[in-house]
Design an enzyme around this catalytic site. Structure first.
Site, mmCIF file in Angstrom:
data_model
loop_
_atom_site.group_PDB
_atom_site.id
_atom_site.type_symbol
_atom_site.label_atom_id
_atom_site.label_comp_id
_atom_site.label_asym_id
_atom_site.label_seq_id
_atom_site.Cartn_x
_atom_site.Cartn_y
_atom_site.Cartn_z
ATOM 1 C CB SER A 53 1.801 -36.112 56.485
ATOM 2 O OG SER A 53 1.588 -35.186 57.539
ATOM 3 N N GLY B 110 2.735 -51.697 60.437
ATOM 4 C CA GLY B 110 1.410 -52.151 60.877
ATOM 5 C C GLY B 110 1.373 -52.587 62.328
ATOM 6 C CE1 TYR C 38 6.347 -37.687 58.898
ATOM 7 C CE2 TYR C 38 5.080 -35.668 58.634
ATOM 8 C CZ TYR C 38 5.125 -37.032 58.811
ATOM 9 O OH TYR C 38 3.957 -37.751 58.902
HETATM 10 N N1 NAP Z 1 -0.224 -39.655 63.762
HETATM 11 C C1 NAP Z 1 -0.362 -38.608 62.996
HETATM 12 O O1 NAP Z 1 -0.842 -37.566 63.439
HETATM 13 C C2 NAP Z 1 0.052 -38.672 61.547
HETATM 14 C C3 NAP Z 1 -0.275 -37.589 60.742
HETATM 15 C C4 NAP Z 1 0.073 -37.614 59.404
HETATM 16 C C5 NAP Z 1 0.729 -38.704 58.880
HETATM 17 N N2 NAP Z 1 1.052 -39.747 59.690
HETATM 18 C C6 NAP Z 1 1.731 -40.881 59.064
HETATM 19 O O2 NAP Z 1 1.034 -42.057 59.389
HETATM 20 C C7 NAP Z 1 1.935 -43.178 59.347
HETATM 21 C C8 NAP Z 1 1.834 -43.948 60.636
HETATM 22 O O3 NAP Z 1 2.176 -43.103 61.719
HETATM 23 P P1 NAP Z 1 1.595 -43.317 63.176
HETATM 24 O O4 NAP Z 1 1.237 -41.975 63.699
HETATM 25 O O5 NAP Z 1 0.612 -44.414 63.171
HETATM 26 O O6 NAP Z 1 2.950 -43.720 63.929
HETATM 27 P P2 NAP Z 1 3.338 -44.985 64.845
HETATM 28 O O7 NAP Z 1 2.280 -45.254 65.831
HETATM 29 O O8 NAP Z 1 4.704 -44.658 65.347
HETATM 30 O O9 NAP Z 1 3.430 -46.169 63.811
HETATM 31 C C9 NAP Z 1 4.510 -46.227 62.926
HETATM 32 C C10 NAP Z 1 4.678 -47.646 62.474
HETATM 33 O O10 NAP Z 1 5.716 -47.700 61.514
HETATM 34 C C11 NAP Z 1 6.759 -48.567 61.980
HETATM 35 N N3 NAP Z 1 8.013 -48.022 61.461
HETATM 36 C C12 NAP Z 1 8.553 -46.806 61.679
HETATM 37 N N4 NAP Z 1 9.689 -46.686 60.988
HETATM 38 C C13 NAP Z 1 9.871 -47.839 60.306
HETATM 39 C C14 NAP Z 1 10.855 -48.331 59.416
HETATM 40 N N5 NAP Z 1 11.918 -47.608 59.092
HETATM 41 N N6 NAP Z 1 10.686 -49.567 58.896
HETATM 42 C C15 NAP Z 1 9.614 -50.324 59.229
HETATM 43 N N7 NAP Z 1 8.654 -49.921 60.058
HETATM 44 C C16 NAP Z 1 8.798 -48.693 60.602
HETATM 45 C C17 NAP Z 1 6.605 -48.561 63.488
HETATM 46 O O11 NAP Z 1 7.145 -49.719 64.108
HETATM 47 P P3 NAP Z 1 8.691 -49.742 64.597
HETATM 48 O O12 NAP Z 1 8.943 -48.440 65.293
HETATM 49 O O13 NAP Z 1 8.785 -50.932 65.488
HETATM 50 O O14 NAP Z 1 9.508 -49.880 63.359
HETATM 51 C C18 NAP Z 1 5.077 -48.593 63.589
HETATM 52 O O15 NAP Z 1 4.580 -49.856 63.288
HETATM 53 C C19 NAP Z 1 3.311 -42.584 59.058
HETATM 54 O O16 NAP Z 1 3.547 -42.617 57.662
HETATM 55 C C20 NAP Z 1 3.156 -41.138 59.500
HETATM 56 O O17 NAP Z 1 4.074 -40.284 58.855
HETATM 57 C C21 NAP Z 1 0.735 -39.753 61.008
#
Ligand code: NAP
Length: 250
Positions: free
Chosen positions: A138, A14, A151
């Site tokens: 996703s 978050g 992934y």
């Molecule tokens: N952006 C897209 O286009 C997209 C599309 C489909 C699905 N998603 C999914 O949406 C979700 C959020 O992605 P986002 O794009 O918002 O990415 P983001 O901006 O990188 O956010 C990811 C969040 O998860 C935390 N995180 C990552 N690995 C972690 C771990 N092992 N333990 C605890 N916290 C962790 C990160 O903080 P820290 O790095 O500090 O841990 C950050 O708070 C993910 O499940 C991703 O697969 C994203």
């Protein structure tokens, strides 16, 4: 009055991107939100963004069971149980089948699959009757984007979990659903795609291929999370809601 007044929520991952936008929206609807992430500095900024009177940050890695225990100890100490759990944290990287190492596979599945499972399992004693569990999937799970195999498979597992857990938890009135974002403009998405300099090409690609004609904003996913978190979605169980601008739909 918001739709989540008096509720307690957890959003893993978050601190940035989709998770942060969802946490802000849940708090705007009245919930108190626990947010997690591995980097403490980002988490601190996130709590300030959400509001220090309506959020707590608990730093930790979802792949580490002891970190999840610390998270739920903090939630338990609040004494309200848990009404909304968004298991959102995940990792991803573009690696072809040929290039895939055991380390890459294990890193991806330790967070996205094992971490998601234990995020929900360890919350079970705290989840209140009628709670809402939202898993972040996703669109990658159901199309074969090159070099995204580990992934995509991990997100297919997440989608599957929602079906089984909906069945297992129905007796407690707990609903489990998945949101599947498409191309969403987040720090994580930018990093995976090669950094800021790569983003104009990514945005052009989205404009050309997504029916909506653009990338999505994290807040557009947060709005769907708020819907699934509240009683407005009381008859929505075990499903997968795409927030993809139509990318996977036509
Ligand atoms: N952006 C897209 O286009 C997209 C599309 C489909 C699905 N998603 C999914 O949406 C979700 C959020 O992605 P986002 O794009 O918002 O990415 P983001 O901006 O990188 O956010 C990811 C969040 O998860 C935390 N995180 C990552 N690995 C972690 C771990 N092992 N333990 C605890 N916290 C962790 C990160 O903080 P820290 O790095 O500090 O841990 C950050 O708070 C993910 O499940 C991703 O697969 C994203």
């Amino acid at each position: 009055m918001g739709h989540l007044e008096g509720r307690t929520a957890v959003v893993t991952g978050g601190s940035t991107g989709i998770g942060l936008a969802a946490a802000v929206r849940l708090a705007d609807e009245g919930a108190y939100v626990f947010v997690t992430g591995r980097r403490e500095a980002e988490l601190e900024v996130a709590v300030k963004t959400i509001g220090t009177d309506r959020a707590t940050g608990v730093a930790g890695d979802i792949a580490k069971p002891e970190d999840l225990d610390r998270l739920y100890e903090a939630v338990q100490a609040r004494g309200t149980g848990l009404d909304v759990l968004m298991a959102n944290a995940a990792v991803g990287a573009f690696v072809t089948l040929e290039e895939t190492t055991e380390k890459h596979f294990d890193h991806t599945f330790a967070a996205n699959v094992r971490g998601t499972l234990f995020t929900v399992q360890k919350a079970l004693p705290l989840l209140n009757e009628g709670a809402s569990v939202i898993l972040t999937g996703s669109t990658a799970a159901d199309h074969g984007m090159e070099a995204f195999g580990a992934y995509a498979a991990s997100k297919a597992a997440v989608r599957s979990f929602a079906r089984t857990w909906s069945n297992e938890l129905k007796g407690r009135g707990i609903r489990v659903n998945v949101i599947s974002p498409g191309w969403i403009d987040t720090p994580g998405g930018t990093a995976i795609n090669g950094g800021e300099e790569a983003m104009p090409a990514v945005k052009d690609h989205a404009a050309a291929t997504v029916p909506k004609g653009r990338m999505g904003q994290p807040e557009e996913v947060g709005a769907v999370v708020a819907f699934l978190a509240s009683e407005q979605s009381s008859y929505v169980v075990g499903t997968n809601i795409y927030v993809d601008g139509g990318a996977n739909q036509i």
